[in-house]
Motif scaffolding. Structure first.
Motif, mmCIF file in Angstrom:
data_model
loop_
_atom_site.group_PDB
_atom_site.id
_atom_site.type_symbol
_atom_site.label_atom_id
_atom_site.label_comp_id
_atom_site.label_asym_id
_atom_site.label_seq_id
_atom_site.Cartn_x
_atom_site.Cartn_y
_atom_site.Cartn_z
ATOM 1 N N ARG A 64 1.961 4.094 2.310
ATOM 2 C CA ARG A 64 1.106 2.968 2.697
ATOM 3 C C ARG A 64 0.987 2.844 4.209
ATOM 4 O O ARG A 64 -0.099 2.609 4.744
ATOM 5 N N TYR A 65 2.099 2.986 4.902
ATOM 6 C CA TYR A 65 2.073 2.871 6.365
ATOM 7 C C TYR A 65 1.187 3.970 6.962
ATOM 8 O O TYR A 65 0.337 3.703 7.823
ATOM 9 N N GLY A 66 1.385 5.196 6.531
ATOM 10 C CA GLY A 66 0.609 6.297 7.085
ATOM 11 C C GLY A 66 -0.858 6.221 6.745
ATOM 12 O O GLY A 66 -1.724 6.459 7.600
ATOM 13 N N GLU A 67 -1.168 5.864 5.506
ATOM 14 C CA GLU A 67 -2.572 5.775 5.104
ATOM 15 C C GLU A 67 -3.292 4.670 5.863
ATOM 16 O O GLU A 67 -4.434 4.833 6.290
ATOM 17 N N ALA A 68 -2.614 3.551 6.068
ATOM 18 C CA ALA A 68 -3.238 2.426 6.762
ATOM 19 C C ALA A 68 -3.606 2.772 8.193
ATOM 20 O O ALA A 68 -4.521 2.165 8.773
ATOM 21 N N ARG A 69 -2.910 3.743 8.778
ATOM 22 C CA ARG A 69 -3.127 4.093 10.184
ATOM 23 C C ARG A 69 -3.719 5.478 10.359
ATOM 24 O O ARG A 69 -3.708 6.034 11.467
ATOM 25 N N GLU A 102 6.729 -6.533 7.727
ATOM 26 C CA GLU A 102 5.783 -6.605 6.612
ATOM 27 C C GLU A 102 5.542 -5.229 5.989
ATOM 28 O O GLU A 102 5.260 -5.117 4.793
ATOM 29 N N ASP A 103 5.650 -4.174 6.809
ATOM 30 C CA ASP A 103 5.417 -2.825 6.295
ATOM 31 C C ASP A 103 6.579 -2.318 5.456
ATOM 32 O O ASP A 103 6.484 -1.250 4.842
ATOM 33 N N MET A 104 7.677 -3.055 5.430
ATOM 34 C CA MET A 104 8.815 -2.681 4.600
ATOM 35 C C MET A 104 8.790 -3.377 3.236
ATOM 36 O O MET A 104 9.675 -3.153 2.410
ATOM 37 N N ALA A 105 7.811 -4.206 2.985
ATOM 38 C CA ALA A 105 7.715 -4.890 1.694
ATOM 39 C C ALA A 105 7.475 -3.868 0.582
ATOM 40 O O ALA A 105 6.818 -2.846 0.783
ATOM 41 N N TYR A 106 8.004 -4.145 -0.599
ATOM 42 C CA TYR A 106 7.935 -3.154 -1.677
ATOM 43 C C TYR A 106 8.079 -3.821 -3.028
ATOM 44 O O TYR A 106 8.559 -4.948 -3.149
#
Length: 396
Positions: free
Chosen positions: A75-80, A247-251
């Protein structure tokens, strides 16, 4: 001259460029907007001097909650629009030791910059360094070896000869050498699985000098080792190491089993498995100590506060995304594209999304529960779409 060369592109090539821009724009993951709104008032301030790390190596171990970590990285990589070092199919050559050529497009373009490598591989540091920049952050995750053994038996029972022969984990633990052949394919799941994943000889006899030298090499290689039993505390430490927003660690937990399919080990079986998986226990014990040393440096009060904030963000996301408060059995999840696969005798938990989700919120919620194989396929298609043809690469 470069601008003039671009102008000489054919109409077809210009149209392709336009489509690439459209794809990047429309497929860019917009979940950050949702994260920020849900996390408002709960964000953890970052050191203003730190910059988000954009080059990450995650050694994805088996049966350690690593699928949930993978989803966070995806998710982190795709968002950026970061570039993943992806496999041709579903893993990076596993169970063979990793080779750079197992990364799709590496041999075609060895100088290509990759941001994240995170799919299953058997760790081989020299080959990883051929793919990832020197400044990359290396991390992995471990779990109590008894729990790894129990989970591995459940998931891989049908593909592991030693497990099939033994019928039950207690029976296997009573006389493991009776059922285990070191040369049999897929028997690596039955002994020192984490040690194997990290590149070690899982059939070694536990020579102290070999064990210590291997552990020292792993300590030098990895910047951070997480513990599955203390998952939220691990994510707080990971957030600090990567300088990423909390927030990017939410799961939501992925690839987890229904409680009914988890079989606790009898004390006698646990004792015997501890001897059988002695290398995994050496690994786990060493990094368990270093984990709590790192927690102590972070600060107990600060850790408690940040874990509470992470859990509050996850609670809000659960209320926003999910129908009901808990995961459901895979057969109940809808739609079919987010239904987790089953493995062996394991019954995998899935999630039921709210039906009123729209726009970026639906996009985020869907990705948070997307099984890893489906998310990988999505990223493979996405990265293939934005790749320029050879003749255009030469022109631009």
């Amino acid at each position: 001259m470069r601008s003039l060369e671009v102008c000489k592109c054919s109409k077809t090539q210009a149209w392709y460029l336009f489509l690439v821009l459209v794809v990047i724009t429309t497929l860019s993951f917009t979940g950050r907007v949702v994260y920020l709104s849900l996390g408002e008032g709960y964000g953890i301030s970052l050191d203003p001097s730190c910059k988000p790390r954009r080059h990450v190596v995650f050694l994805k171990t088996h049966k350690t909650a690593s699928s949930t970590i993978l989803n966070i990285l995806y998710r982190y990589g795709e968002a950026r629009n970061l570039t993943f070092a992806l496999p041709f199919f579903d893993h990076l050559g596993y169970p063979q030791l990793f080779k750079a050529r197992y990364v799709k497009d590496f041999e075609r373009n060895p100088s290509k910059e990759y941001n994240i490598i995170c799919n299953h591989m058997r760790f081989n540091l020299p080959e990883v360094r051929k793919v990832m920049p020197n400044q990359s952050v290396y991390f992995t995750i471990l779990r109590n070896p008894d729990q790894v053994a129990e989970s591995s038996f459940s998931y891989y029972h049908d593909v592991t000869p030693a497990f099939r022969e033994a019928k039950s984990l207690d029976r296997f633990a009573s006389r493991p050498s009776t059922y285990y052949s070191p040369s049999a394919a897929d028997n690596h799941y039955a002994r020192n699985l984490m040690w194997f994943d990290l590149g070690g000889d899982h059939n070694a006899q536990g020579d102290p000098s070999y064990v210590n030298s291997t552990l020292q090499a792993l300590e030098r290689a990895f910047d951070l080792v997480l513990l599955a039993e203390y998952f939220d505390e691990s994510l707080v430490l990971l957030r600090e190491a990567l300088c990423w927003p909390i927030e990017d660690m939410a799961y939501f937990r992925l690839n987890a089993r229904l409680r009914l399919s988890v079989a606790p080990l009898a004390p006698a079986a646990s004792s015997k498995l501890r001897q059988w998986n002695s290398l995994d226990w050496s690994l786990y014990s060493r990094f368990n100590r270093s984990f709590w040393e790192r927690v102590a440096r972070y600060g107990a009060v600060r850790m408690e506060r940040d874990v509470s904030q992470l859990r509050e963000i996850r609670r809000r996301l659960g209320a926003t995304c999910l129908r009901g408060d808990a995961p459901a059995g895979a057969a109940e999840t809808v739609p079919a594209e987010i239904r987790p696969p089953s493995f062996g005798t394991a019954k995998i938990l899935g999630y039921v999304l709210r039906q009123d989700l729209t726009g970026p919120t639906r996009e985020l919620c869907t990705r948070m529960v997307l099984p890893e194989s489906r998310y990988l396929s999505l990223l493979q298609r996405k990265q293939a779409l934005i790749k320029l043809p050879h003749n255009m690469e030469n022109r631009l």
